[in-house]
Design a protein around this motif. Structure first.
Motif, PDB file in Angstrom:
ATOM      1  N   THR A  10      -8.933   1.536  -3.703  1.00  0.00           N
ATOM      2  CA  THR A  10      -7.977   0.677  -4.406  1.00  0.00           C
ATOM      3  C   THR A  10      -8.038  -0.745  -3.882  1.00  0.00           C
ATOM      4  O   THR A  10      -8.003  -1.715  -4.643  1.00  0.00           O
ATOM      5  CB  THR A  10      -6.542   1.225  -4.258  1.00  0.00           C
ATOM      6  N   LYS A  11      -8.133  -0.882  -2.548  1.00  0.00           N
ATOM      7  CA  LYS A  11      -8.179  -2.215  -1.943  1.00  0.00           C
ATOM      8  C   LYS A  11      -9.426  -2.979  -2.391  1.00  0.00           C
ATOM      9  O   LYS A  11      -9.361  -4.168  -2.706  1.00  0.00           O
ATOM     10  CB  LYS A  11      -8.144  -2.097  -0.416  1.00  0.00           C
ATOM     11  N   SER A  31     -16.342  -8.069   0.097  1.00  0.00           N
ATOM     12  CA  SER A  31     -15.638  -6.788   0.067  1.00  0.00           C
ATOM     13  C   SER A  31     -16.584  -5.637  -0.276  1.00  0.00           C
ATOM     14  O   SER A  31     -16.539  -4.572   0.353  1.00  0.00           O
ATOM     15  CB  SER A  31     -14.495  -6.850  -0.952  1.00  0.00           C
ATOM     16  N   SER A  64       1.347   0.281  -5.005  1.00  0.00           N
ATOM     17  CA  SER A  64       2.331   0.999  -4.198  1.00  0.00           C
ATOM     18  C   SER A  64       3.174   1.917  -5.073  1.00  0.00           C
ATOM     19  O   SER A  64       3.416   3.083  -4.742  1.00  0.00           O
ATOM     20  CB  SER A  64       3.231   0.000  -3.458  1.00  0.00           C
ATOM     21  N   ASP A  96      -6.355  -7.940   5.402  1.00  0.00           N
ATOM     22  CA  ASP A  96      -6.370  -6.564   4.908  1.00  0.00           C
ATOM     23  C   ASP A  96      -5.103  -5.822   5.315  1.00  0.00           C
ATOM     24  O   ASP A  96      -4.554  -5.024   4.543  1.00  0.00           O
ATOM     25  CB  ASP A  96      -7.600  -5.813   5.432  1.00  0.00           C
ATOM     26  N   VAL A 114      -0.493  -5.312  -5.460  1.00  0.00           N
ATOM     27  CA  VAL A 114      -0.032  -4.544  -4.303  1.00  0.00           C
ATOM     28  C   VAL A 114       1.225  -3.760  -4.663  1.00  0.00           C
ATOM     29  O   VAL A 114       1.364  -2.571  -4.343  1.00  0.00           O
ATOM     30  CB  VAL A 114       0.237  -5.475  -3.100  1.00  0.00           C
ATOM     31  N   THR A 148      -2.506 -10.868  -6.424  1.00  0.00           N
ATOM     32  CA  THR A 148      -2.601  -9.863  -5.363  1.00  0.00           C
ATOM     33  C   THR A 148      -1.237  -9.232  -5.098  1.00  0.00           C
ATOM     34  O   THR A 148      -1.118  -8.011  -4.946  1.00  0.00           O
ATOM     35  CB  THR A 148      -3.141 -10.481  -4.061  1.00  0.00           C
ATOM     36  N   GLY A 170      -1.834   2.695  -3.178  1.00  0.00           N
ATOM     37  CA  GLY A 170      -2.007   1.448  -2.453  1.00  0.00           C
ATOM     38  C   GLY A 170      -2.762   1.551  -1.146  1.00  0.00           C
ATOM     39  O   GLY A 170      -3.426   0.598  -0.728  1.00  0.00           O
ATOM     40  N   ALA A 172      -8.636   3.268   0.243  1.00  0.00           N
ATOM     41  CA  ALA A 172      -9.651   2.245   0.523  1.00  0.00           C
ATOM     42  C   ALA A 172     -10.303   1.743  -0.762  1.00  0.00           C
ATOM     43  O   ALA A 172     -10.577   0.550  -0.906  1.00  0.00           O
ATOM     44  CB  ALA A 172     -10.715   2.814   1.464  1.00  0.00           C
ATOM     45  N   LEU A 221      -2.209  -6.698   3.093  1.00  0.00           N
ATOM     46  CA  LEU A 221      -2.297  -6.136   1.751  1.00  0.00           C
ATOM     47  C   LEU A 221      -1.504  -4.844   1.612  1.00  0.00           C
ATOM     48  O   LEU A 221      -1.250  -4.383   0.506  1.00  0.00           O
ATOM     49  CB  LEU A 221      -3.771  -5.885   1.378  1.00  0.00           C
ATOM     50  N   GLU A 222      -1.117  -4.252   2.738  1.00  0.00           N
ATOM     51  CA  GLU A 222      -0.345  -3.015   2.708  1.00  0.00           C
ATOM     52  C   GLU A 222       1.144  -3.259   2.903  1.00  0.00           C
ATOM     53  O   GLU A 222       1.928  -2.328   2.927  1.00  0.00           O
ATOM     54  CB  GLU A 222      -0.853  -2.056   3.798  1.00  0.00           C
TER      55      GLU A 222
END
Length: 262
Positions: A42-43, A191, A32, A94, A28, A24, A37, A40, A97-98
């Motif tokens: 992509t996640k 998800s 990025s 979530d 990420v 992960t 990144g 939505a 993740l950013e």
């Protein structure tokens, strides 16, 4: 997301899912860098292509997966702690993740820990207690829950959990692989259900391509990891994590914007 971007993320997933370096975290960082990144889709993509990677475990360890029902109950005992915490903390996960900074710091801290793991659990290789009990499985699953923090590595923390239960490195790694199947399957289903409306309007061919690529690459990565782990231990992966974490933090300190834009 383009086909090329999907393939790049899938290759990264396949290589890193079963290595103790955080799949992960790497995805990420890559997302990025490619500027996708915050999207939505992509996640969801980064979660769902893990399904392709874990199918490689089912194929490679086919006989072990269909040996006896006791095996499944032990996997369930290990899966429950992660499932509970995953449901309770999904929004917080979530959000993390950013955050590339979180990934960099956890890569660094985890890398330092891996430098000493072989020494801490050296006795496991000489006198392992490789019988998997329900208690051991539950403890390993509790360790795995820590991996919900991006950059920690599900593989790393679940293997460490196995080492604390006196398993040798190979046995701990293989149980970590097996545990990935219900864990990643559950995460993928959750998800996709949460984002079902968005996925109904999205290009699902990218998910199909990503899962196929991740499956093929993961088959190679598992064989590589078991060979390196059995012969050399964790130290090389520790140095890699430290180098990558420091590189990200230095670049950010120098003014490079590695944050995932809103």
């Amino acid at each position: 997301m383009s086909i090329l971007e999907a393939i790049i993320l899938a290759i990264i997933e396949g290589i890193t899912e079963f290595l103790p370096i955080s799949s992960t975290g790497h995805m990420v960082i890559a997302a990025s860098a490619m500027g996708i990144g915050a999207d939505a889709y992509t996640k969801v993509f980064m979660v769902c292509i893990q399904l392709g990677a874990i199918m490689s475990v089912v194929v490679m360890y086919f006989k072990r997966f269909f040996k006896n029902f006791d095996f499944y109950f032990k996997l369930l005992a290990a899966f429950i702690p992660t499932a509970i915490l995953g449901l309770l903390l999904k929004k917080q996960i979530d959000a993390l993740l950013e955050n590339v900074t979180v990934v960099a710091v956890t890569l660094l801290v985890g890398g330092v820990i891996l430098l000493f793991i072989d020494k801490w659990f050296a006795k496991n290789e000489e006198m392992p207690e490789n019988e998997m009990t329900y208690k051991k499985a539950a403890i390993i699953g509790t360790f795995q829950a820590i991996s919900m923090i991006p950059g920690m590595s599900r593989s790393a923390v679940s293997i460490i959990g196995g080492l604390t239960q006196k398993l040798d490195r190979k046995t701990a790694a293989e149980f970590s692989f097996f545990l990935a199947v219900p864990t990643m399957f559950g995460a993928t289903v959750k998800s996709m259900y949460d984002e079902r409306e968005m996925l109904m309007q999205a290009d699902l061919s990218l998910l199909a391509i990503g899962n196929v690529v991740a499956f093929v690459v993961a088959m190679i990565a598992i064989k590589f990891f078991i060979g390196v782990l059995t012969k050399y231990g964790f130290k090389a992966f520790g140095y890699y994590r430290i180098a990558l974490g420091l590189a990200i933090l230095i670049l950010m300190a120098l003014g490079y914007d590695l944050r995932i834009a809103d």
